[in-house]
Design an enzyme around this catalytic site. Structure first.
Site, mmCIF file in Angstrom:
data_model
loop_
_atom_site.group_PDB
_atom_site.id
_atom_site.type_symbol
_atom_site.label_atom_id
_atom_site.label_comp_id
_atom_site.label_asym_id
_atom_site.label_seq_id
_atom_site.Cartn_x
_atom_site.Cartn_y
_atom_site.Cartn_z
ATOM 1 N N HIS A 20 -11.272 -5.721 9.555
ATOM 2 C CA HIS A 20 -11.864 -5.388 8.479
ATOM 3 C C HIS A 20 -13.233 -4.113 8.434
ATOM 4 C CE1 HIS A 20 -8.864 -7.924 6.742
ATOM 5 N NE2 HIS A 20 -9.390 -7.832 5.400
ATOM 6 N N GLU A 71 0.764 -1.085 0.131
ATOM 7 C CA GLU A 71 0.069 -0.060 -0.209
ATOM 8 C C GLU A 71 0.908 1.220 0.160
ATOM 9 O OE1 GLU A 71 -0.624 -2.917 1.768
ATOM 10 O OE2 GLU A 71 -2.617 -3.276 0.572
#
Ligand SMILES: Cc1ncc(C[n+]2csc(CCOP(=O)(O)OP(=O)(O)O)c2C)c(N)n1
Ligand SMILES: [Mg+2]
Lengths: 331, 325
Positions: free
Chosen positions: B129, B60
């Protein structure tokens, strides 16, 4: 690190060689004045001096094109000057003045200069490496033959970001030259106490990237190694990793009392001083006379003195500038 | 008028950008043959090729770096971070770099970067998440945070976002992709920083954003049957956020409830509540109320997860409680 101080033969003309000396001497004198101005309270914050490492910036940047990008970390005064930023604009930045290269908004660790494609000094260890890939990505995207040279320390290779970046650069054959200035310490931690494998070029190998380990105290060796890297990268072959063995003669920053290494060790490296050894080489090889070098040193003293004067006399940013350049609407 | 899903509206917005602007490319994880984790970019690789649809390694920080640097060099990158949870691995590039470069360079370098990502819980994905981190980004000068609740807004806002030259977090919601709504056929743009009164009412103002707009509208519809008129203001962007529209609404109703999915402690709603009480104090008929996500890591089990984010029922309850005060 190599202890060889004998330079190999070079095809460079005398003017170029003497200019290498001039540039390195400028970096040295500039940094010495920074230290002095810091002690006088004219410069705030962290100041990381480049003294001892001058051959790397000067040798490496000398073989780049004007329109290539350069990025670096916070020890950035040397790279900025070698890239052609004026001593005035760098000193004014350190003084926090609006005439500084970053208009007084960045300071010592964040020098920027768009006209010379100096895309920044960055103070987060390894943090400039991801965006360096991005600059290179744009060149590739536009079928542009330009490249990016990025400078960082040995310590930066302990950051995860560095590894994400090397993998990505190699995977996509991005035009990046990774220039690692191995001065053997990350702040006070010796390399071998922070790295499981201190052979840095093996990291490049792990990503299938060509690399070279070179004496970073020898400006000609730095230049030649970087020239080979430029050739490789500009031909579209992807990134190249250079490790330059060097040593910073001063503390990590002006705030560092240097308690973690011995005077003997420092003395050993002082003998390899990249400017003194190169000056001696120029004279003994009849490339320059002592008189010529003396004149250069004198001229530099004057230029740096002028930069301090310029910085001192320049205005501080205005209160209005506080809110400028946060967004496009506030420029 | 066409009815589009939020997913289709986003695909339309991105496709338009790619067609119109050669400088735009999308980089993300599994946005190619896989079609995007939420199927937004399905078919894009065939349509635009690998130069414009860049399949990234799972990295990322390096991915956002590609966006930041290429934006500095004149491209118009769209970086897709699979979910906002994973953006934490790129915080350095977003907060320390993209957001700072214009300022620290004295305006010499700009970062026209769009980071698209997905916020929110409710999908049974448990604590790592299911977070809502938009409020964190909204506290950073140098970033803009755009957070559409409807297909219409998603398309119109993205059209404006594409013309910006600053780094923008464009935050979609995991549970909104399949929601549908009317989208005008004629070209339109929605400016960043303009809230939208999604439903008018005279008795109570709800200020919400993202999926909580839908939840609030449902609650308002239910309360209207009892004769309570609830106005729902959709912020649409958190930085900048539209004080004028919010204050105007509260001046009219005299009552305010700020609804958001983020953890209430430190949530962005605190900023809004404080502005309301300060700027509309004389028009208030009661204290400004807040309803946020519970202060817990989101649990997995459905029996517990359903308690975490505000729902139609808890919004109704909160308004009743305030009116009964
Ligand atoms: C992410 C991050 N961690 C820690 C620091 C503090 N810090 C600044 S420089 C430095 C040492 C870096 O060493 P190296 O990369 O070898 O470069 P050198 O200073 O030796 O030139 C540290 C730990 C920082 N600026 N950023
Ligand atoms: Mg070091």
């Amino acid at each position: 690190m190599s202890t060889k101080t004998i330079k190999k033969p070079t095809s460079l003309d005398d003017t170029t060689l003497i200019d290498f000396y001039r540039q390195m001497a400028l970096l040295r004198v500039f940094e010495e004045r920074c230290a002095e101005q810091y002690m006088l309270g004219k410069i705030r914050g962290f100041v990381h001096l480049y003294i001892g490492q001058e051959a790397v910036a000067v040798g490496a940047i000398s073989v780049l094109q004007k329109d290539d990008y350069v990025t670096t970390h916070y020890r950035d005064h040397g790279h900025a000057l070698a890239r052609g930023l004026t001593p005035n604009s760098v000193m004014a930045e350190l003084f926090g003045k609006s005439t500084g290269c970053s208009k007084g908004m960045g300071g010592s660790m964040h020098l920027f200069d768009a006209p010379s494609n100096f895309a920044g000094g960055y103070a987060i260890v390894a943090g400039h490496l991801p965006l360096t890939n991005g600059l290179a990505f744009a060149f590739k995207y536009n079928n542009d033959k330009r490249l990016v040279a990025t400078f960082f320390g040995d310590g930066a290779l302990n950051e995860g970001e560095a590894h994400e970046v090397m993998n990505m650069a190699a995977l996509w054959k991005l035009p990046v030259i990774f220039v690692c200035e191995n001065n053997q310490y990350g702040m006070g931690i010796p390399l071998e106490d922070s790295m499981a494998n201190p052979k840095l070029t093996e990291m490049a190998k792990a990503y299938g990237m060509p690399s070279a380990k070179v004496d970073g105290m020898n400006v000609l060796a730095v230049r030649d190694a970087t020239e080979a890297a430029v050739k490789h990268v500009r031909a579209g072959n992807g990134p190249y990793f250079l490790e330059f063995s060097t040593y910073r003669f001063r503390g990590h920053s002006m705030a560092d009392p240097v308690l973690y290494r011995t005077k003997e060790e420092e003395g050993k490296y002082r003998k390899l001083d990249p400017i003194l050894t190169f000056g001696e080489w120029l004279i003994s090889n009849k490339k320059a006379t002592q008189d010529q070098l003396d004149k250069i040193n004198l001229a530099i003293e004057y230029i740096v003195e002028e930069s301090v004067k310029f910085a001192d006399e320049s205005p501080f940013p205005k209160i209005d500038d506080l809110y400028k350049n946060i967004y496009a609407e506030t420029t | 008028m066409a009815e589009l899903s939020y997913r289709e509206a986003m695909a339309k917005a991105l496709r338009e950008g790619l067609v119109e602007d050669e400088r735009m490319f999308i980089i993300g994880e599994d946005i190619g043959p896989y079609g995007g984790p939420y199927a937004v970019t399905a078919g894009f690789l065939d349509e635009f090729g690998p130069k414009r649809i860049v399949e990234s390694p799972i990295a990322e920080s390096a991915m956002v770096g590609i966006g930041t640097g290429s934006a500095m060099a004149g491209l118009r990158p769209v970086v897709e971070i699979m979910t906002i949870n994973f953006s934490l691995l790129a915080l350095d590039q977003i907060v320390n770099h993209a957001a700072k470069i214009r300022y620290m360079s004295g305006g010499q370098f700009t970062v026209p970067l769009i980071v698209r990502t997905v916020t929110g819980g409710g999908a049974g994905l448990a604590a790592t998440h299911s977070q809502n981190l938009e409020g964190w980004y909204a506290s950073v000068p140098g970033l803009k945070v755009v957070i559409p609740a409807t297909p219409h807004d998603a398309l119109g806002l993205f059209r404006s976002v594409r013309k910006e030259t600053d780094p923008i977090m464009f935050i979609e919601h995991i549970l909104l992709y399949s929601t549908r709504g009317e989208v005008k056929d004629d070209y339109y743009e929605i400016p960043i920083g303009k809230a939208d009164v999604k439903r008018e009412g005279k008795d109570f103002s709800i200020i919400a954003y993202s999926r909580m707009v839908n939840v609030s509208i449902a609650a308002a519809d239910a309360l209207s049957k009892e004769g309570i008129g609830v106005e729902v203001v959709d912020l649409r962007s958190l930085r900048p956020w539209d004080r004028d529209t919010v204050i105007q609404s509260v001046r009219k109703t005299g009552r305010a409830l700020v609804v958001e999915e983020v953890w209430q402690t430190g949530g962005f709603g605190g900023e809004i509540a404080s502005a309301i009480q300060h700027e509309a104090f004389d028009d208030l008929d009661g204290p400004v109320a807040r309803l946020g996500g519970l202060d817990v890591p989101t649990p997995y089990s459905m029996s517990l997860e359903r308690l975490v984010a505000p729902t139609e029922a808890t919004v109704i309850e909160a308004i009743r409680k305030e009116l009964a005060r």
